[in-house]
Design an enzyme around this catalytic site. Structure first.
Site, PDB file in Angstrom:
ATOM      1  N   THR A 249       0.820  -1.213   0.000  1.00  0.00           N
ATOM      2  CA  THR A 249       0.000   0.000   0.000  1.00  0.00           C
ATOM      3  C   THR A 249       0.851   1.258   0.000  1.00  0.00           C
ATOM      4  OG1 THR A 249      -1.859  -1.087   1.059  1.00  0.00           O
ATOM      5  CG2 THR A 249      -1.691   1.284   1.376  1.00  0.00           C
TER       6      THR A 249
ATOM      7  N   THR B  84       1.411  -4.398   4.275  1.00  0.00           N
ATOM      8  CA  THR B  84       1.183  -4.693   5.703  1.00  0.00           C
ATOM      9  C   THR B  84       0.513  -6.047   5.907  1.00  0.00           C
ATOM     10  OG1 THR B  84      -0.977  -3.597   5.656  1.00  0.00           O
ATOM     11  CG2 THR B  84       0.954  -2.252   6.276  1.00  0.00           C
ATOM     12  N   ASP B  85      -0.159  -6.580   4.869  1.00  0.00           N
ATOM     13  CA  ASP B  85      -0.900  -7.825   5.082  1.00  0.00           C
ATOM     14  C   ASP B  85      -0.011  -8.957   5.567  1.00  0.00           C
ATOM     15  OD1 ASP B  85      -3.714  -7.908   2.753  1.00  0.00           O
ATOM     16  OD2 ASP B  85      -2.991  -6.375   4.147  1.00  0.00           O
TER      17      ASP B  85
ATOM     18  N   SER C 101       1.662  -7.765  -0.937  1.00  0.00           N
ATOM     19  CA  SER C 101       2.429  -8.648  -0.050  1.00  0.00           C
ATOM     20  C   SER C 101       1.829 -10.036   0.109  1.00  0.00           C
ATOM     21  CB  SER C 101       2.603  -8.001   1.323  1.00  0.00           C
ATOM     22  OG  SER C 101       1.399  -8.035   2.059  1.00  0.00           O
TER      23      SER C 101
END
Ligand code: ASP
Length: 336
Positions: free
Chosen positions: A21, A98-99, A65
Site C-alpha cells: 500500500t 502490511t498484510d 504482499s
C-alpha cells in the site's frame, strides 16, 4: 526502564522497496489500488528523511504482499544482507505491504545477523489517499535504522511511531493506522519528537542460512469439530511440512489424530501452535486430539509462534536441509 539513545546522524541507510500500500495508487481503469510508486518517488514524498540519514534506494519489486512467499523473502534478505555488509550502511529499511509484513519481518529476523538494524515499514493508506501515512512511517523507520540503540535488537517493524519485535508483532486490525501490536510483549520502543526510545531487548534468535526456501509447507487452522479432509489431502500430496494452528493450549478434533500420525510416520514434520494470539503450547489433555497425545505422536512444539510465523520458520528450516529431529531442536531454541 526506558533507554534513551541519540540518533547517529550522517549515517547511510539503504531503503529496499517491495510494493504494498505504501507504494500504491488507485488505478482509474479498475478503481483498485495497485503498487505504482517506485523507491525514488517514495523518498521524494518524505523530504525530512534527509535530516536523519544519507539515503540509498533499491527497487526490489512492486508486489502486493499476499504474493510474497518465503522464496521471495529469501531474496529480500539477500539484498538486505548485501547492503548491511557495506561499512558505510548503518541500517536497512524494507518497505512492504502490511498484510504479510509480520512474516517477512520474521524471516529477516531468522536470516540476518541482527547486529545492524533491519526495519520493516509500510502504510495503511495508499499514496493517493489524503490520509497517506507512508512518509511518516518511512521517516520513523529511517530514524530507527540509523539509531545506535536499534542495533542487536533483531528485525523490527516500525509503524504508527511504534517499534515492534518482528517475532511478536502482528496485524490486528484491517484498516486502523495503529493496526500493528505485540499482544504477548508490547512494543519494543517508540518514536517521538524527542527521539527513538527503546524499552527492552529481544533475545538473539538462532540464525538460518538456507540454500532455498521450501514453499511446499502448509498451514491448517483448527475449527470446532472440523474433519480431517485437508490433512488427508496434505498426506496424499506428500507435502514438505505442515503447521497446525490448534485450539487452546494445542488441541485438535479427534478426527485429526490418525492423519497427523500418518504425516509423522511419512517423515513429514508437523509443527503445532495455538490459534490463541497469546500464550504457548501446553500439552495437558489426553484423548485422540488432546495436546498431550499429540506430543506423544511426535508433533513439533511451536511454542508461542503464530501459524504464519511457524510456517516461515519451518519453510526456512527445511530449506536449510533440516530433518524432523533437527527441526524439533531448532524450534526448541526459537521458543526459549
Ligand atoms: N493492504 C496491504 C498494505 O497495507 C497491501 C499489501 O499488503 O500489499 O500494504
Amino acid at each position: 526502564m526506558i533507554e534513551r539513545n541519540g540518533a547517529s546522524r550522517g549515517r547511510t541507510v539503504q531503503i529496499i522497496t517491495t510494493g504494498g500500500t505504501i507504494a500504491s495508487r488507485v488505478d482509474p481503469a479498475t478503481g483498485g489500488a495497485v503498487p505504482a510508486v517506485g523507491a525514488a518517488e517514495l523518498v521524494a514524498l518524505a523530504p525530512s528523511l534527509h535530516d536523519h540519514a544519507e539515503v540509498r534506494v533499491t527497487d526490489f519489486g512492486m508486489l502486493q504482499s499476499w504474493n510474497i512467499g518465503t522464496d521471495v523473502m529469501l531474496r529480500i534478505a539477500g539484498v538486505a544482507g548485501d547492503a548491511l555488509r557495506d561499512d558505510a550502511v548503518a541500517g536497512v529499511v524494507v518497505t512492504h505491504g502490511t498484510d504479510t509484513m509480520e512474516e517477512t519481518a520474521f524471516a529477516l529476523d531468522l536470516l540476518l545477523d541482527g547486529v545492524k538494524p533491519v526495519v520493516v515499514t509500510g502504510a495503511m493508506r495508499n499514496a493517493g489517499d489524503p490520509g497517506f501515512d507512508g512518509p511518516r512511517n518511512l521517516t520513523a523507520a529511517v530514524r530507527v535504522a540509523v539509531d545506535a540503540g536499534a542495533r542487536e535488537r533483531g528485525a523490527l517493524v516500525v509503524m504508527n511511531d511504534e517499534i515492534h519485535a518482528a517475532r511478536f508483532v502482528t496485524k490486528m486490525h484491517t484498516t486502523a493506522f495503529g493496526t500493528f501490536a505485540s499482544p504477548e510483549t508490547g512494543a519494543v520502543g517508540l518514536i517521538d519528537d524527542r527521539g527513538v526510545w527503546f524499552r527492552w531487548r529481544p533475545d538473539p534468535l538462532p540464525r538460518l542460512s538456507p540454500a532455498r526456501a521450501e514453499t511446499n509447507v502448509h498451514l491448517v487452522k483448527m475449527a470446532a469439530g472440523a474433519d480431517a479432509l485437508l490433512l488427508r489431502a496434505l498426506l496424499e500430496a506428500r507435502v514438505g511440512g505442515v503447521v497446525i494452528e490448534a485450539s487452546g493450549g494445542g488441541n485438535v478434533s479427534d478426527l485429526w489424530h490418525d492423519p497427523i500420525a500418518a504425516l509423522i510416520a511419512a517423515s513429514i514434520p508437523v509443527v503445532l501452535v495455538s490459534r490463541c494470539p497469546t500464550g504457548r503450547i501446553v500439552p495437558v489433555y489426553g484423548g485422540p486430539g488432546g495436546g498431550r497425545t499429540l506430543r506423544a505422536l511426535g508433533v513439533i512444539d511451536g511454542g508461542w509462534f503464530s501459524g504464519p510465523k511457524a510456517r516461515v520458520a519451518l519453510s526456512l528450516a527445511l530449506g536449510s536441509g533440516m530433518n524432523t529431529e533437527t527441526i524439533r531442536r531448532f524450534f526448541a531454541q526459537l521458543t526459549l
